[in-house]
Scaffold this active site. Sequence first.
Site, PDB file in Angstrom:
ATOM      1  N   HIS A  65       0.752  -1.240   0.045  1.00  0.00           N
ATOM      2  CA  HIS A  65      -0.119  -0.052  -0.077  1.00  0.00           C
ATOM      3  C   HIS A  65       0.890   1.255  -0.062  1.00  0.00           C
ATOM      4  O   HIS A  65       2.032   1.195   0.488  1.00  0.00           O
ATOM      5  CB  HIS A  65      -1.013   0.113   1.409  1.00  0.00           C
ATOM      6  CG  HIS A  65      -0.162  -0.105   2.213  1.00  0.00           C
ATOM      7  ND1 HIS A  65       0.289   1.076   2.979  1.00  0.00           N
ATOM      8  CD2 HIS A  65      -0.098  -1.087   3.361  1.00  0.00           C
ATOM      9  CE1 HIS A  65       1.118   0.604   4.312  1.00  0.00           C
ATOM     10  NE2 HIS A  65       0.610  -0.714   4.552  1.00  0.00           N
TER      11      HIS A  65
HETATM   12  P1  TYD Z   1      -1.571  -2.623   7.753  1.00  0.00           P
HETATM   13  O1  TYD Z   1      -0.993  -1.181   7.943  1.00  0.00           O
HETATM   14  O2  TYD Z   1      -2.297  -3.035   6.472  1.00  0.00           O
HETATM   15  O3  TYD Z   1      -0.277  -3.728   7.811  1.00  0.00           O
HETATM   16  P2  TYD Z   1       0.996  -3.943   7.047  1.00  0.00           P
HETATM   17  O4  TYD Z   1       1.073  -2.758   5.954  1.00  0.00           O
HETATM   18  O5  TYD Z   1       2.081  -4.275   7.778  1.00  0.00           O
HETATM   19  O6  TYD Z   1       0.609  -5.386   6.256  1.00  0.00           O
HETATM   20  O7  TYD Z   1      -2.352  -3.051   9.092  1.00  0.00           O
HETATM   21  C1  TYD Z   1      -2.574  -4.359   9.268  1.00  0.00           C
HETATM   22  C2  TYD Z   1      -3.998  -4.250  10.309  1.00  0.00           C
HETATM   23  O8  TYD Z   1      -3.460  -3.582  11.525  1.00  0.00           O
HETATM   24  C3  TYD Z   1      -4.906  -3.371   9.956  1.00  0.00           C
HETATM   25  O9  TYD Z   1      -6.000  -4.125  10.118  1.00  0.00           O
HETATM   26  C4  TYD Z   1      -4.905  -1.990  10.526  1.00  0.00           C
HETATM   27  C5  TYD Z   1      -4.218  -2.623  11.842  1.00  0.00           C
HETATM   28  N1  TYD Z   1      -3.302  -1.331  12.332  1.00  0.00           N
HETATM   29  C6  TYD Z   1      -3.858  -0.588  13.339  1.00  0.00           C
HETATM   30  O10 TYD Z   1      -4.766  -0.711  13.972  1.00  0.00           O
HETATM   31  N2  TYD Z   1      -2.855   0.182  13.852  1.00  0.00           N
HETATM   32  C7  TYD Z   1      -1.666   0.718  13.222  1.00  0.00           C
HETATM   33  O11 TYD Z   1      -1.115   1.440  13.731  1.00  0.00           O
HETATM   34  C8  TYD Z   1      -1.319  -0.299  12.178  1.00  0.00           C
HETATM   35  C9  TYD Z   1       0.076   0.046  11.585  1.00  0.00           C
HETATM   36  C10 TYD Z   1      -2.227  -1.202  11.871  1.00  0.00           C
END
Ligand code: TYD
Length: 134
Positions: A49
């Site tokens: 993303h």
């Molecule tokens: P995401 O940012 O999509 O993770 P990655 O990029 O590492 O694959 O986040 C994964 C999940 O965690 C999503 O449901 C949102 C949640 N999340 C939070 O609640 N708080 C945060 O600070 C972050 C980074 C993610």
Amino acid sequence: MNHRWIDLPRVIDDRGTLVFAEAERQIPFAVKRAYWLVDAPPAATRGGHAHVALEQCLLALKGSLTLDLSDGDERVSLRLESCSRMVYVGPGLWRELRDFTPDAACLVFASAYYDEADYIRDWETFLLRRKAHG
Ligand code: TYD
């Protein structure tokens, strides 16, 4: 591409090493949030993303991992493998994290609270926005 390595100060003596990062000093923004990634299976890919406005600094506290960044044209691959060297990632860059070692612990400093509205999770949408906004 809006990213750069930032070397952190280290205080080393016979008791070990102390590394620090201060907001608006080594970290080039006011930190609102920190989060960390652990226990990633070696085959896992995270990220996938971009962010509209969020700025982040990432480092491997332990182990190592690869961070791929793209602005839609260029792509760079960075190996995070030092607890005293972080990568600043500006807004508008697509990122993926991969090739985690089993012990990898990735610490992230972020400029804003978690906000799903700041995410661009679709590659085609990302490319269209890049064309529209430069
Ligand atoms: P995401 O940012 O999509 O993770 P990655 O990029 O590492 O694959 O986040 C994964 C999940 O965690 C999503 O449901 C949102 C949640 N999340 C939070 O609640 N708080 C945060 O600070 C972050 C980074 C993610």
